[in-house]
Design a protein around this motif. Sequence first.
Motif, PDB file in Angstrom:
ATOM      1  N   SER A   1    -129.544  14.530  43.665  1.00  0.00           N
ATOM      2  CA  SER A   1    -130.946  14.919  43.452  1.00  0.00           C
ATOM      3  C   SER A   1    -131.184  16.375  43.866  1.00  0.00           C
ATOM      4  O   SER A   1    -130.671  16.827  44.891  1.00  0.00           O
ATOM      5  CB  SER A   1    -131.842  13.984  44.275  1.00  0.00           C
ATOM      6  N   ASP A   2    -131.978  17.071  43.063  1.00  0.00           N
ATOM      7  CA  ASP A   2    -132.388  18.443  43.419  1.00  0.00           C
ATOM      8  C   ASP A   2    -133.314  18.424  44.621  1.00  0.00           C
ATOM      9  O   ASP A   2    -133.387  19.379  45.373  1.00  0.00           O
ATOM     10  CB  ASP A   2    -133.204  19.062  42.256  1.00  0.00           C
ATOM     11  N   LYS A   3    -134.036  17.317  44.757  1.00  0.00           N
ATOM     12  CA  LYS A   3    -135.080  17.257  45.782  1.00  0.00           C
ATOM     13  C   LYS A   3    -134.515  16.853  47.144  1.00  0.00           C
ATOM     14  O   LYS A   3    -134.969  17.320  48.177  1.00  0.00           O
ATOM     15  CB  LYS A   3    -136.141  16.240  45.335  1.00  0.00           C
ATOM     16  N   HIS A   4    -133.538  15.921  47.138  1.00  0.00           N
ATOM     17  CA  HIS A   4    -132.963  15.410  48.391  1.00  0.00           C
ATOM     18  C   HIS A   4    -131.501  15.089  48.124  1.00  0.00           C
ATOM     19  O   HIS A   4    -131.198  14.136  47.392  1.00  0.00           O
ATOM     20  CB  HIS A   4    -133.738  14.164  48.829  1.00  0.00           C
TER      21      HIS A   4
ATOM     22  N   ASP B   1    -143.051  13.853  49.302  1.00  0.00           N
ATOM     23  CA  ASP B   1    -142.725  15.275  49.417  1.00  0.00           C
ATOM     24  C   ASP B   1    -141.220  15.503  49.423  1.00  0.00           C
ATOM     25  O   ASP B   1    -140.724  16.476  48.875  1.00  0.00           O
ATOM     26  CB  ASP B   1    -143.250  15.833  50.760  1.00  0.00           C
ATOM     27  N   LYS B   2    -140.500  14.593  50.108  1.00  0.00           N
ATOM     28  CA  LYS B   2    -139.078  14.860  50.376  1.00  0.00           C
ATOM     29  C   LYS B   2    -138.112  14.109  49.461  1.00  0.00           C
ATOM     30  O   LYS B   2    -136.977  14.528  49.292  1.00  0.00           O
ATOM     31  CB  LYS B   2    -138.752  14.464  51.817  1.00  0.00           C
ATOM     32  N   GLN B   3    -138.541  12.945  48.940  1.00  0.00           N
ATOM     33  CA  GLN B   3    -137.577  12.103  48.214  1.00  0.00           C
ATOM     34  C   GLN B   3    -137.918  12.026  46.726  1.00  0.00           C
ATOM     35  O   GLN B   3    -139.088  12.089  46.350  1.00  0.00           O
ATOM     36  CB  GLN B   3    -137.561  10.697  48.825  1.00  0.00           C
ATOM     37  N   PRO B   4    -136.907  11.847  45.879  1.00  0.00           N
ATOM     38  CA  PRO B   4    -137.151  11.788  44.430  1.00  0.00           C
ATOM     39  C   PRO B   4    -137.676  10.416  44.012  1.00  0.00           C
ATOM     40  O   PRO B   4    -136.993   9.661  43.320  1.00  0.00           O
ATOM     41  CB  PRO B   4    -135.755  12.050  43.860  1.00  0.00           C
TER      42      PRO B   4
ATOM     43  N   ARG C   1    -126.080  20.368  45.503  1.00  0.00           N
ATOM     44  CA  ARG C   1    -127.452  20.060  45.065  1.00  0.00           C
ATOM     45  C   ARG C   1    -127.510  20.127  43.534  1.00  0.00           C
ATOM     46  O   ARG C   1    -127.072  21.120  42.936  1.00  0.00           O
ATOM     47  CB  ARG C   1    -128.419  21.070  45.679  1.00  0.00           C
TER      48      ARG C   1
END
Length: 308
Positions: free
Chosen positions: A261-264, A220-223, A251
Amino acid sequence: MKTLKQAFPEMYESGRLLFDEPLAPYSSFQIGGPADALAKPKSQRELIDLLLWALNSNTPWFILGKGTNLLISDKGMRGLIIGMENYHKLTRDENFISAFAGVTLKELCDFAQEQGLAGLEFACGIPGSVGGAVFMNAGAYGGEIKDVLYCSKCLKPEIDSLTSSNPIIHFRKEQHEFRYRNSALQSLGLIHLSSVFELKYDEPEAILMRMQDLHDQRNDKQPMDMPSAGSTFKRPEGYFAGKLVDDCGLRGYRIGDAAVSDKHCGFIVNHGNATAAEVLELIRYVQNTVKERYGVMLETEIRIVGEM
Ligand SMILES: Cc1cc2nc3c(=O)[nH]c(=O)nc-3n(C[C@H](O)[C@H](O)[C@H](O)COP(=O)(O)OP(=O)(O)OC[C@H]3O[C@@H](n4cnc5c(N)ncnc54)[C@H](O)[C@@H]3O)c2cc1C
């Protein structure tokens, strides 16, 4: 003095000794130029002989785990790179599991789960080898290698030690001096051969559920679907690196194919063809921006290796 090829003909013929081997496929960042030589020992004897060859010929050498914490230079690495992937064995004795350095954490965690042995759930999503994890005291979700490690076997890469009648150094838990992403193996320059982990009995199903929960949290949190080397920066005291980077508006900030990363925001990812030079430029840019804005110097957690 014999050349590597002359000294290890069986390794060469079986494809476990390679020359000018590109290292990008051996790095989770998928970045890195060639190794002069890459050898993949499958026994302690081969590993010791390779180290002796390097020490006797003054050849630089480096131990490569799964390459998940490394940024390897575009020019690659000089000398002899010793890849531990074939140094691989997993055994169980009651609530203890012994794992060689080349076993992956995933293999170790899956084995422990199947055997009904709990304690390693925190590590199931960390994509490195046992050797790299002990060397780095890898950790996640409140757990660290230090919590489950019982003892290790190591080598001291010195001619006198390697040629002695018993070159194996037995390391009790407390001798590892584990700290945040650090162990005495780093300061002493030791090579990790194997570790024994002390675990607790539990139902395999219960362990599996905890592993799946952590796996989902991580996804969920990391790419996890992008090439990276995990958290780029160490956690600065009193802050979270990812939040500092995000608060600076970085970001998704991109240099070439290297991007925050956009995600983290704690991860730098490779969008396809990033070079080590681009990643390094981005690291410096992020460090300078965070320093200017918040007065915090972010230290890299990833290890930058190879010819610069
Ligand atoms: C997507 C992603 C998520 C990650 N999440 C986490 C996380 O949650 N927690 C965490 O701690 N890390 C995390 N990491 C970083 C990395 O997986 C760990 O640091 C791991 O322990 C590195 O193991 P490795 O085998 O890949 O080591 P490598 O990257 O190959 O090497 C790292 C260092 O260990 C040394 N080394 C490796 N094997 C040995 C050995 N046998 N003897 C002596 N030295 C050795 C190498 O020389 C090098 O200096 C993540 C990485 C990625 C890509």
